[in-house]
Design a protein around this motif. Structure first.
Motif, mmCIF file in Angstrom:
data_model
loop_
_atom_site.group_PDB
_atom_site.id
_atom_site.type_symbol
_atom_site.label_atom_id
_atom_site.label_comp_id
_atom_site.label_asym_id
_atom_site.label_seq_id
_atom_site.Cartn_x
_atom_site.Cartn_y
_atom_site.Cartn_z
ATOM 1 N N GLY A 65 0.816 -1.218 0.000
ATOM 2 C CA GLY A 65 0.000 0.000 0.000
ATOM 3 C C GLY A 65 0.846 1.264 0.000
ATOM 4 N N HIS A 66 0.397 2.213 -0.722
ATOM 5 C CA HIS A 66 1.122 3.462 -0.844
ATOM 6 C C HIS A 66 1.166 4.219 0.483
ATOM 7 C CE1 HIS A 66 2.771 6.917 -2.736
ATOM 8 N NE2 HIS A 66 1.776 7.669 -2.336
ATOM 9 N N ASP A 67 0.013 4.443 1.063
ATOM 10 C CA ASP A 67 -0.051 5.210 2.301
ATOM 11 C C ASP A 67 0.683 4.527 3.429
ATOM 12 O OD1 ASP A 67 -1.543 6.934 0.889
ATOM 13 O OD2 ASP A 67 -3.472 6.370 1.762
ATOM 14 N N ARG A 68 0.486 3.216 3.506
ATOM 15 C CA ARG A 68 1.142 2.510 4.594
ATOM 16 C C ARG A 68 2.663 2.551 4.429
ATOM 17 N NH1 ARG A 68 -0.945 -2.875 7.768
ATOM 18 N NH2 ARG A 68 0.974 -3.323 8.892
ATOM 19 N N THR A 69 3.117 2.445 3.214
ATOM 20 C CA THR A 69 4.553 2.534 2.964
ATOM 21 C C THR A 69 5.084 3.884 3.427
ATOM 22 O OG1 THR A 69 4.344 1.108 1.027
ATOM 23 C CG2 THR A 69 6.347 2.420 1.202
ATOM 24 N N LEU A 70 4.375 4.921 3.045
ATOM 25 C CA LEU A 70 4.800 6.260 3.422
ATOM 26 C C LEU A 70 4.761 6.453 4.934
ATOM 27 C CD1 LEU A 70 5.789 7.773 1.147
ATOM 28 C CD2 LEU A 70 3.550 8.828 0.801
ATOM 29 N N SER A 71 3.747 5.908 5.563
ATOM 30 C CA SER A 71 3.645 6.092 7.008
ATOM 31 C C SER A 71 4.782 5.356 7.717
ATOM 32 C CB SER A 71 2.272 5.653 7.519
ATOM 33 O OG SER A 71 2.319 4.378 8.095
ATOM 34 N N TYR A 72 5.191 4.226 7.145
ATOM 35 C CA TYR A 72 6.334 3.519 7.709
ATOM 36 C C TYR A 72 7.602 4.318 7.540
ATOM 37 C CZ TYR A 72 4.546 -1.022 9.025
ATOM 38 O OH TYR A 72 3.915 -2.032 9.679
ATOM 39 N N LEU A 73 7.767 4.849 6.387
ATOM 40 C CA LEU A 73 8.979 5.607 6.105
ATOM 41 C C LEU A 73 9.094 6.783 7.095
ATOM 42 C CD1 LEU A 73 10.263 4.048 3.985
ATOM 43 C CD2 LEU A 73 9.107 5.415 2.260
ATOM 44 N N GLN A 74 7.987 7.419 7.322
ATOM 45 C CA GLN A 74 7.938 8.525 8.284
ATOM 46 C C GLN A 74 8.359 8.026 9.678
ATOM 47 O OE1 GLN A 74 6.965 11.818 7.739
ATOM 48 N NE2 GLN A 74 7.252 12.341 9.892
ATOM 49 N N LEU A 75 7.760 6.923 10.081
ATOM 50 C CA LEU A 75 8.055 6.343 11.387
ATOM 51 C C LEU A 75 9.531 5.991 11.512
ATOM 52 C CD1 LEU A 75 6.468 5.406 13.921
ATOM 53 C CD2 LEU A 75 6.525 3.106 12.970
ATOM 54 N N LEU A 76 10.058 5.372 10.476
ATOM 55 C CA LEU A 76 11.459 4.949 10.514
ATOM 56 C C LEU A 76 12.386 6.153 10.549
ATOM 57 C CD1 LEU A 76 11.274 2.006 7.965
ATOM 58 C CD2 LEU A 76 11.338 1.886 10.470
ATOM 59 N N ALA A 77 11.982 7.199 9.879
ATOM 60 C CA ALA A 77 12.778 8.418 9.890
ATOM 61 C C ALA A 77 12.803 8.983 11.310
ATOM 62 C CB ALA A 77 12.201 9.437 8.921
ATOM 63 N N GLU A 78 11.653 9.000 11.946
ATOM 64 C CA GLU A 78 11.611 9.522 13.310
ATOM 65 C C GLU A 78 12.391 8.644 14.278
ATOM 66 O OE1 GLU A 78 7.636 10.369 14.549
ATOM 67 O OE2 GLU A 78 7.305 11.804 12.917
ATOM 68 N N GLU A 96 -0.897 -0.587 13.989
ATOM 69 C CA GLU A 96 -2.122 0.170 14.239
ATOM 70 C C GLU A 96 -1.994 1.086 15.454
ATOM 71 O OE1 GLU A 96 -5.214 -2.730 14.698
ATOM 72 O OE2 GLU A 96 -5.026 -3.372 12.606
ATOM 73 N N ARG A 97 -1.142 0.681 16.383
ATOM 74 C CA ARG A 97 -1.002 1.502 17.575
ATOM 75 C C ARG A 97 0.324 2.255 17.586
ATOM 76 N NH1 ARG A 97 -4.385 -2.215 21.511
ATOM 77 N NH2 ARG A 97 -3.484 -0.988 23.185
ATOM 78 N N GLY A 98 0.926 2.379 16.440
ATOM 79 C CA GLY A 98 2.133 3.183 16.332
ATOM 80 C C GLY A 98 3.404 2.543 16.858
#
Lengths: 335, 335
Positions: free
Chosen positions: A101-114, B88-90
């Motif tokens: 998934g596009h959004d999920r990929t991006l949200s992971y990338l954000q998380l990993l960056a943080e 789901e819970r970050g």
DNA sequence: CTGAAAGCGCTTACAG
DNA sequence: CTGAAAGCGCTTACAG
């Protein structure tokens, strides 16, 4: 509360700097003080706080791997290699399941960056421009594993799909097959980008054979279900096929299942060849003849490239292409 | 260098405290200031540093999962559930491959303690006293998944193996089988502790059948190879068997492979039943009749229990036992 | 060889 | 509603 370096220092009657030194063992520390510190560590059962440490040296000692899916053996084998290499060098690995998934990929990338992971392995999807520019911008080293990276400057770990498919097809032809079907997954690419498909075609050409368009089917994915459905269609629309080359082992098992359902015997009535050589290739009945990709080794290599870069051993660059081998088992019959 | 909260504060002309507030969104912040901060965040492309944050609130938002092995579908399916629930819970999940090794397990535990992970899932091995006391001592919440925990106070996620094996055996008996072989993995337990074995026995007893000792084999592990070897032995030493119950799907496939090698047809000459219902159960030929464990759901649950505890929603305790179902496919024949 | 001090990038009472 | 300041648990020049 957990004991901190301060507690250790107090008990050992030294400064925290000294404790830090003995724990990280670079500077000289007098044997005596060292012993005292070590003893305090023992007694308090002190475990250094890696997050505080990470904050200082700007290194988290963790790698992340992104898979579209994590429950297949493809991911499992790759992960196994990554994990071993990482663990040997004291790194942990975070796994992320993007579901493609596009959004999920991006949200992971954000998380990993943080989370400031030290490196990212992107596995088995198309690395979109959007992803790579994000990663580049946060300056996290990135390696693409077995997927298509659009950008040549991003390091890549792969097999030569074209060559592997060429070899597989030639093998089939060498076994006397002239009417070969092909099932490939990869709705995301154009046919020209798909090495497994081009290899299939070129082998035919070089052997003076023509590929009947109805004999090749493009599928959504690489899974068993895709192979089952695709196999059924192919078996129906393409009479006279003596062999089918599937671009993954799961696809091949799907074909075998479809054949079985219609009373077609493998390999006596139909030969089937896969791609990957996952553990399940040898579990099938008959055991599957396939093209082996050294997935474990590729995982190791991806991690090693990242680690070498992180630890300043070697610049991160280039494309590692792994050799592929044909594993002969029992699903292909010599005509 | 990456922009920090300070840079954002400067650019937005506010204090870092304010930036922190808008980013974490608890306290009221005037709409105006909020907008200014958000804009600065945008312009600088600021990504909060999660490690600094972790240091403050003593939470890393990461879970760890220990598997003996990571490349089989058992782990993959469980991991999939864990990963979804965590994401789901970050939370992120670190995966550790212990290889079943004692030292490696301990070294992982040490690493995870230092990294201050918020919770640990221990999957599919015996949780030795040494491991659990270590984890308890560093105060990391722990859940055991589908393995034997020696200590009842440690929360556990599992199926009722005894009951499941009882049901499976009864099913086989119900199909008219009276000479059933059994293959089970689990060299680490005594036979009395092995629920799958005791269920097998009890079903026989309740149906007035006796178990011939030569018909049951204890194997090293649950893998295909074990099943192949065990199946061959069983087929050799136990003539007259009409069915074999294997305590994992891989084991069952191994049996089918051994049978195939000797020209024994499944299910016409021999019925085979597995345990787990991994994806490969439906890929086999014939498709495998088996006992389904809801592995994905169990993974989810393990993560959820930990997360609920970490986020103070619910105390961590108790044992979740999941229901098991018999999945009828084609590998068992009615006599 | 060892200590005092500053600083990594955040959050959170405490005032105002 | 907002800021100054302390502190989370480490490491690392800088002196000595």
């Amino acid at each position: 509360m957990e004991p901190t370096i301060k507690d250790v220092a107090q008990r050992a009657k030294v400064s925290t700097a000294t404790v830090s030194r003995v724990l990280n063992g670079q500077h000289w520390v007098a044997e005596q003080t060292k012993a005292a510190v070590l003893q305090a560590v023992q007694e308090l059962n002190y475990k250094p706080n890696a997050v505080a440490r990470s904050l200082m040296n700007a290194q988290t000692k963790t790698l992340a791997i992104l898979f579209p899916n994590v429950s297949d053996m493809f991911s499992g084998t790759v992960l196994s290699g990554i994990e071993d290499a990482a663990h040997e060098r004291g790194f942990s690995v975070i796994v992320c399941k993007t579901g493609g998934g596009h959004d999920r990929t991006l949200s992971y990338l954000q998380l990993l960056a943080e989370k400031r992971v030290d490196g990212i392995i992107f596995a088995s999807e198309v690395l979109r421009e959007e992803y790579s520019s994000f990663v580049q911008q946060v300056r996290i080293p990135l390696v693409v594993l077995s997927g298509e990276s659009v950008q040549p400057e991003i390091p890549t770990i792969r097999c030569n799909d074209h060559q592997a498919a060429y070899a597989a097809t030639s093998y089939l032809i060498g076994q006397g097959h002239e009417h070969i079907g092909m099932l490939y997954g990869g709705a995301h690419e154009t046919p020209e980008q798909n090495g497994r498909l081009t290899g299939f075609h070129e082998a035919h050409r070089d052997h003076g054979l023509v590929v009947v368009p109805e004999h090749v089917l493009c599928l959504e994915g690489f899974a068993f279900k895709d192979g089952q459905a695709g196999g059924a269609r192919l078996l129906h629309q393409a009479k006279g096929l003596t062999a089918i080359f599937a671009s993954s082992d799961e696809l091949a098992l799907g074909v075998m299942s479809a054949a079985y359902a219609r009373g077609i015997q493998v390999p006596s009535d139909l030969s089937v060849m896969g791609f990957d050589d996952l553990p399940l290739a040898e579990m099938s009945i008959p055991p599957l003849t396939t093209v082996r990709q050294p997935l474990y080794g590729m995982g190791r290599r991806a991690a090693t490239m990242l680690l070498d870069h992180i630890q300043d051993i070697k610049k991160l660059e280039g494309h590692a292409v792994f050799p592929t081998t044909i594993i002969e088992r029992k699903s292909v019959r010599r005509l």
